[in-house]
Design an enzyme around this catalytic site. Structure first.
Site: not given
Length: 504
Positions: A255, A300, A304, A324, A364, A448
């Site tokens: 981010s 994150t 959340k 988020n 989650g 990722y």
């Protein structure tokens, strides 16, 4: 870089000298031995102004004269004492001898003020002395007098570093740097919550900016390449607004790379920071008062569901019970969940879920978004978590079936969505069992890797001939939506995708 002649009037035989201009970006490395030092130097970013060799943790004595010759840039040699958060526990005379050897070799020496050697005539060239003080457990009383005494030694720079256990303390250290900038002063935090304060201290004008060349030499130390390329800490400025990602550990997030690149592409005077949060309810990042102000937050794991209780919520927040994205709308915080679209849109690119089954792995915030998105596409959804009791509770909340984690390998769903953290480390096993992949389902991985490489789950799924949706596809959609909530109305999924191809 100027290399002046050897001093003939210092009383010290100097093998080699280098000069360092301020402000400087310093790559900090902690070699175990000389071979390790040679390897670490190869990883130092080209834009580094100097290299710091932290030798207090070395397994063997490494000659400073050899280190000075490893790279043409100035070498700063440091033995951080145990009392100041390092590993050196030798005598004062041993410390003095090491400093003398490094100085004689032409290095810049980091001398702790408390050692009593900061004004030693043995170091006559003050442009090769950094005087430092470190307080691992927080800034102590009387620090103003100490800083004045350090400045009176007339070194190249003075460095005051304090431990910070939470975000507020990290920001306060950065504010001190802004207030006391000038005269070769570097003030910044250390510790697990230090990253935002380190970055802000740098853009506020710190004389010395330290970053790692791979492995941090201090807790919370960012990569030097990120400091320069992601946060542009070589440009002194005061941003008009701050944004950030609140997480237990935001260091693996893309981010900051994406949002700061979007800000720069539009010439916006904003800065997006990593915000380590150990206790969301206690630290309450949305209530921080700072200049410049925070106008938006990405949220994150694992915060959340905590964030869902803040401000005015959207339909997706109410549907998932998780948020988020937080952003200021006037004077009120609005909360959104862009994870739902982040999963829905890439899935919709493949097909609808009518008449098909989906198994969500995890319990989650991302799992909540996956349940909502898959249902909207028509999938019959079930859920499994590594803690069966957590899966049972979440499944009951959403009215879906739950499975024992040990039974996942025997399932035959059409879609598997991994929302666990498994797979982002190179040596992680796939989150989806190999037997399941034999049926060639569609595999969606919310995870990722920061380097843009395949996760173990996606790699195994593709090897089995499965269709896949990688985590970066989800990230591109949700990040673009966040950017629009942050005021960048023209940002698209495709633009973020192009950035990820360049930055990751």
């Amino acid at each position: 870089m100027k290399r002046p002649p050897v001093r003939k009037d210092s009383g010290v035989f100097v093998l080699k000298e280098t000069r360092l201009s301020l402000p400087a970006h310093v790559a900090s490395v902690a070699p175990r031995d000389l071979a390790d030092a040679r390897r670490l130097v190869e990883s130092v970013p080209r834009r580094a102004s100097a290299i710091e060799y932290r030798l207090d943790g070395a397994a063997e004595r490494i000659p400073a004269g050899v280190l000075v010759e490893l790279d043409p840039r100035p070498a700063i040699v440091t033995w951080r004492s145990a009392r100041e958060g390092g590993h050196f526990d030798g005598s004062g005379e041993e410390y003095r001898g090491l400093l003398r050897e490094a100085y004689a070799a032409g290095a810049i020496v980091d001398v702790e003020q408390e050692s009593g050697f900061a004004e030693s005539p043995e170091f006559p060239d003050r442009a090769r002395v950094v005087v430092s003080a470190h307080f691992p457990f927080g800034l102590r009383s009387g620090w103003e007098s100490l800083l004045s005494a350090m400045r009176e030694t007339r070194p190249l720079a003075v460095k005051l570093v304090a431990g910070t256990a939470h975000l507020r303390a990290s920001l306060d250290l950065a504010e001190l740097q802004r207030r006391l900038s000038g005269d070769g002063t570097a003030i910044f935090p250390m510790g697990p919550a230090s990253a935002p304060g380190r970055i802000l201290a740098a853009v506020f004008g710190s004389a010395l900016v330290y970053g790692s060349a791979g492995v941090p030499t201090a807790a919370g130390q960012p990569l030097l390449a990120d400091l320069l390329d992601v946060y542009a800490t070589d440009v002194r400025r005061t941003p008009e607004a701050l944004f950030g990602i609140a997480a237990l550990d935001p260091s693996g997030s893309l981010s900051p790379l994406v949002h700061n690149a979007l800000f720069r592409s539009r010439e916006l005077p904003y800065l997006y920071l990593p915000l380590p949060i150990a206790d969301f309810d206690r630290e309450r990042p949305h209530e921080l008062v700072f200049d410049p102000p925070f106008r938006g937050l990405s949220i994150t794991q694992p915060w959340k569901t905590r964030a869902a209780a803040i401000g005015t919520s959207s339909e997706d927040v109410r549907s998932t019970g998780a948020a988020n994205t937080l952003f200021l709308d006037g004077r009120r915080w609005r909360i959104e969940n862009t994870d739902v679209d982040g999963i829905f849109e890439p899935l919709a690119d493949h097909d609808t879920g009518e008449g098909r089954t989906a198994l969500i792995l995890g319990t989650g915030g991302a799992a909540r978004a996956a349940i909502v998105a898959a249902r909207r596409l028509g999938y019959e959804v079930s859920l499994a978590g590594r803690r069966d009791e957590a899966a049972d509770g979440l499944a009951a909340q959403f009215g879906v079936d739950s499975l024992a984690w040990g039974d996942v390998a025997s399932t035959e769903a059409d879609l598997y969505v991994n929302t666990t953290s498994v797979g982002w480390r190179p040596d992680d096993p796939p989150a989806v069992p190999a037997r399941v992949l034999e049926g060639r389902p569609l595999v969606f991985d919310c995870v990722y890797r920061r380097d843009g490489g395949e996760t173990s789950t996606i790699r195994a799924a593709r090897a089995a001939g499965c269709r896949t949706v990688a985590g970066l596809e989800m990230f591109a959609v949700q990040a673009a939506a966040q950017a629009r909530f942050f005021g960048l109305e023209s940002v698209t999924r495709e633009e973020v995708g192009r950035l990820l191809e360049t930055l990751a």
